[in-house]
Design a protein around this motif. Structure first.
Motif, PDB file in Angstrom:
ATOM      1  N   SER A 216       1.108  -1.017   0.425  1.00  0.00           N
ATOM      2  CA  SER A 216       0.045  -0.168  -0.004  1.00  0.00           C
ATOM      3  C   SER A 216       0.883   1.695  -0.135  1.00  0.00           C
ATOM      4  O   SER A 216       0.266   2.348   0.015  1.00  0.00           O
ATOM      5  N   SER A 276      15.357  -0.026   0.996  1.00  0.00           N
ATOM      6  CA  SER A 276      14.652  -0.611   0.304  1.00  0.00           C
ATOM      7  C   SER A 276      13.383  -1.048   0.475  1.00  0.00           C
ATOM      8  O   SER A 276      13.269  -2.466   0.916  1.00  0.00           O
ATOM      9  N   LYS A 341      19.470 -12.684   3.642  1.00  0.00           N
ATOM     10  CA  LYS A 341      19.222 -11.876   2.495  1.00  0.00           C
ATOM     11  C   LYS A 341      20.201 -10.858   2.916  1.00  0.00           C
ATOM     12  O   LYS A 341      21.334  -9.896   2.492  1.00  0.00           O
ATOM     13  N   ASN A 353      10.403  -8.504   8.161  1.00  0.00           N
ATOM     14  CA  ASN A 353       8.953  -7.825   8.728  1.00  0.00           C
ATOM     15  C   ASN A 353       7.643  -9.240   8.342  1.00  0.00           C
ATOM     16  O   ASN A 353       7.853 -10.236   7.151  1.00  0.00           O
ATOM     17  N   GLY A 363      -0.127  -3.295   3.175  1.00  0.00           N
ATOM     18  CA  GLY A 363      -1.660  -2.541   3.470  1.00  0.00           C
ATOM     19  C   GLY A 363      -2.136  -2.204   5.393  1.00  0.00           C
ATOM     20  O   GLY A 363      -3.050  -1.707   5.510  1.00  0.00           O
TER      21      GLY A 363
HETATM   22  O1  PMT Z   1       3.290  -0.668   1.701  1.00  0.00           O
HETATM   23  P1  PMT Z   1       2.978  -1.038   3.339  1.00  0.00           P
HETATM   24  O2  PMT Z   1       1.200  -2.022   2.583  1.00  0.00           O
HETATM   25  O3  PMT Z   1       3.530  -0.706   3.848  1.00  0.00           O
HETATM   26  O4  PMT Z   1       3.762  -2.573   3.077  1.00  0.00           O
HETATM   27  C1  PMT Z   1       5.159  -2.689   3.503  1.00  0.00           C
HETATM   28  C2  PMT Z   1       5.789  -4.372   3.344  1.00  0.00           C
HETATM   29  C3  PMT Z   1       5.320  -5.396   3.510  1.00  0.00           C
HETATM   30  C4  PMT Z   1       5.871  -4.247   1.911  1.00  0.00           C
HETATM   31  C5  PMT Z   1       7.324  -4.172   3.837  1.00  0.00           C
HETATM   32  O5  PMT Z   1       7.471  -3.800   5.184  1.00  0.00           O
HETATM   33  C6  PMT Z   1       8.012  -4.734   3.102  1.00  0.00           C
HETATM   34  O6  PMT Z   1       8.912  -5.740   3.395  1.00  0.00           O
HETATM   35  N1  PMT Z   1       8.751  -4.881   2.062  1.00  0.00           N
HETATM   36  C7  PMT Z   1      10.158  -5.563   1.468  1.00  0.00           C
HETATM   37  C8  PMT Z   1       8.872  -6.597   0.587  1.00  0.00           C
HETATM   38  C9  PMT Z   1       9.837  -7.070  -0.275  1.00  0.00           C
HETATM   39  O7  PMT Z   1       9.851  -6.939  -1.349  1.00  0.00           O
HETATM   40  O8  PMT Z   1      10.756  -7.864   0.202  1.00  0.00           O
HETATM   41  P2  PMT Z   1      11.369  -9.216   0.035  1.00  0.00           P
HETATM   42  O9  PMT Z   1      12.147  -9.891   0.782  1.00  0.00           O
HETATM   43  O10 PMT Z   1      11.264 -10.040  -1.284  1.00  0.00           O
HETATM   44  O11 PMT Z   1      12.805  -8.638  -0.761  1.00  0.00           O
HETATM   45  C10 PMT Z   1      13.909  -8.046   0.032  1.00  0.00           C
HETATM   46  C11 PMT Z   1      14.355  -7.678  -0.290  1.00  0.00           C
HETATM   47  O12 PMT Z   1      14.954  -6.845  -1.571  1.00  0.00           O
HETATM   48  C12 PMT Z   1      13.743  -5.708   0.165  1.00  0.00           C
HETATM   49  O13 PMT Z   1      14.285  -4.464   0.686  1.00  0.00           O
HETATM   50  C13 PMT Z   1      12.968  -5.704  -1.084  1.00  0.00           C
HETATM   51  O14 PMT Z   1      12.850  -3.635  -1.380  1.00  0.00           O
HETATM   52  C14 PMT Z   1      14.882  -5.865  -2.056  1.00  0.00           C
HETATM   53  N2  PMT Z   1      14.336  -6.992  -3.493  1.00  0.00           N
HETATM   54  C15 PMT Z   1      13.359  -7.611  -3.640  1.00  0.00           C
HETATM   55  C16 PMT Z   1      13.099  -8.140  -5.053  1.00  0.00           C
HETATM   56  C17 PMT Z   1      14.039  -7.182  -6.201  1.00  0.00           C
HETATM   57  N3  PMT Z   1      13.737  -7.482  -7.190  1.00  0.00           N
HETATM   58  N4  PMT Z   1      14.878  -5.696  -5.498  1.00  0.00           N
HETATM   59  C18 PMT Z   1      15.496  -6.155  -4.348  1.00  0.00           C
HETATM   60  O15 PMT Z   1      15.614  -4.523  -3.722  1.00  0.00           O
END
Ligand code: PMT
Length: 403
Positions: A216, A276, A341, A353, A363
């Protein structure tokens, strides 16, 4: 910003005689909801347009409407308030009050107290376009800015005088967001450039459909607001999001992970802190159909290819002194997955999280999370508002930021 419930932080809300005076009621309500004590002051002409009783009902404070308050009410004598107030917010601000303030005219309570106070002063102008563009008004604004006064707005659009142009009072929520940093004494990120990715990316399948996620943008907004409150220079690169970004950020809107990656590569080298928080798609459709894909009465196979890993690109090319913060959205094995990660992307911190709980993740207003650092530390945060998650995260970053 949550202030102490004792209403110890006082904002003088000066309302002057613009047709937009009635909108100051909404602003007063927004300020009160922040836990602030709001002292409404209405000039003589403002009282023709908005009733003092409305402000008193909203703020629970006596409205100041006289030229000079009776001596038997010393608590609202202009010198007492001038000393006590944390911010003077003049909204709407007419050409007249700007002229008085710029030239030191003190012929009523408000103009007198503006001269007496040392508190920050924020003007939200509202007037006819020609009046706003008039050299006299522009000169008064420039004079006040040189003296350290702050301005928010005006906006452009249809004015009460049925003309179109600049001069509309900017939205009360925007005025609030311009005011909050002036009420926050923290300056530990002053001069720091913070770049944040926010929201979810969208990977097109055809002109109508895309692969998306439920982000969101609330977390990204909370991070941007916290950085602004701490006087950082904030840039947000955001995927489509239902959550508006706070006033004062430099925003770049993108759709796809590739577009986000391009923007990040372009500006990340300037960032002292890169966070990020965006939900970036790991995959995109190898082929994007130029036309809407038709139902064919048979299964449809989509071949997906990997997107650039933005965080990993930044983390593995970190510049000296940069702080890199990633997020980990997990549905199980929170710490284990986040640790993986942290090292794979060579971040300084990972905010891990839980995202499959009704009160934590996409959201939601709250997050169940913890902070992992590159030294192996794990700080459990439990369930917090996203604004508080942002505060704790920035506290950790501040402790590591080079002075
Ligand atoms: O926006 P909201 O509704 O408030 O929700 C918040 C959230 C849940 C989106 C936020 O708290 C969150 O978890 N964001 C990261 C979501 C994500 O993509 O997590 P991941 O575990 O899949 O990725 C790990 C990290 O790599 C993240 O920092 C992501 O931004 C980054 N990433 C992932 C994929 C990609 N291709 N490039 C990246 O940089």
């Amino acid at each position: 910003m949550k202030t102490s419930s004792s209403n110890s932080v006082e904002v003088v809300l000066g309302v002057t005689g613009s047709i937009a005076a009635y909108k100051a009621c909404e602003l007063a309500s927004l300020l009160v909801k922040q836990g602030l004590r709001v002292t409404p002051v209405l000039t003589r002409s403002a009282q023709e347009l908005a009733g003092a009783a409305s402000f008193e009902a909203i703020t629970g404070q006596r409205a100041i409407t006289g030229l000079f308050e009776p001596l038997q009410a010393p608590e609202i004598a202009h010198i007492a308030v001038a000393r006590r107030a944390s911010l003077f917010l003049i909204a709407p601000a007419t050409a007249n009050i700007l002229a008085k303030a710029a030239h030191g005219i003190a012929d009523d309570w408000l103009s007198t107290t503006l001269l007496a106070t040392e508190a920050p002063i924020l003007f939200a102008p509202a007037m006819n376009t020609n009046m706003y563009n008039h050299p006299a008004t522009q000169a008064n604004i420039a004079t006040l800015q040189e003296r350290g006064c702050h301005f928010v707005g005006p906006d452009s659009g249809m004015l009460a005088c049925k003309t179109e142009g600049i001069g509309r009072l900017i939205a009360p929520q925007t005025i609030l967001e311009a005011a909050l940093p002036l009420l926050d004494a923290r300056r530990d990120f002053e001069g720091k450039r913070v770049v944040i990715t926010s929201g979810g990316t969208r990977e097109p399948i055809d002109p109508v459909r895309f692969i998306g996620n439920r982000s969101s943008g609330k977390m990204g907004r909370a991070l941007a607001m916290e950085a602004l409150l701490r006087k950082a220079q904030v840039t947000v690169i955001s995927g489509p999001s239902e959550t508006p970004l706070p006033y004062g950020v430099q925003a770049h809107q993108v759709e796809t992970a590739s577009e986000m990656a391009e923007w990040v590569q372009r500006i990340a080298t300037e960032a002292d802190v890169f966070i990020s928080a965006a939900a970036v798609a790991d995959y995109r459709a190898e082929q994007v159909s130029p036309d809407k894909i038709k139902r064919a009465g048979a299964p449809l196979t989509l071949r997906l290819v990997e997107n650039p890993d933005i965080l990993a690109q930044i983390g593995t090319h970190k510049l000296p002194g940069q702080i890199i913060v990633g997020y980990a959205a997990e549905t199980s094995e929170l710490i284990g997955n986040a640790k993986a990660k942290l090292s794979a992307k060579q971040a300084d911190f990972i905010l891990a999280n839980q995202v499959n709980a009704p009160d934590s993740g996409f959201g939601t207003e709250t997050l169940r999370s913890c902070i992992l650092d590159a030294q192996g530390g794990v700080q459990e945060l439990g369930l917090l508002d996203k604004a508080d998650v942002a505060r704790v995260l920035f506290d950790r970053i501040a402790a590591q930021c080079p002075a």
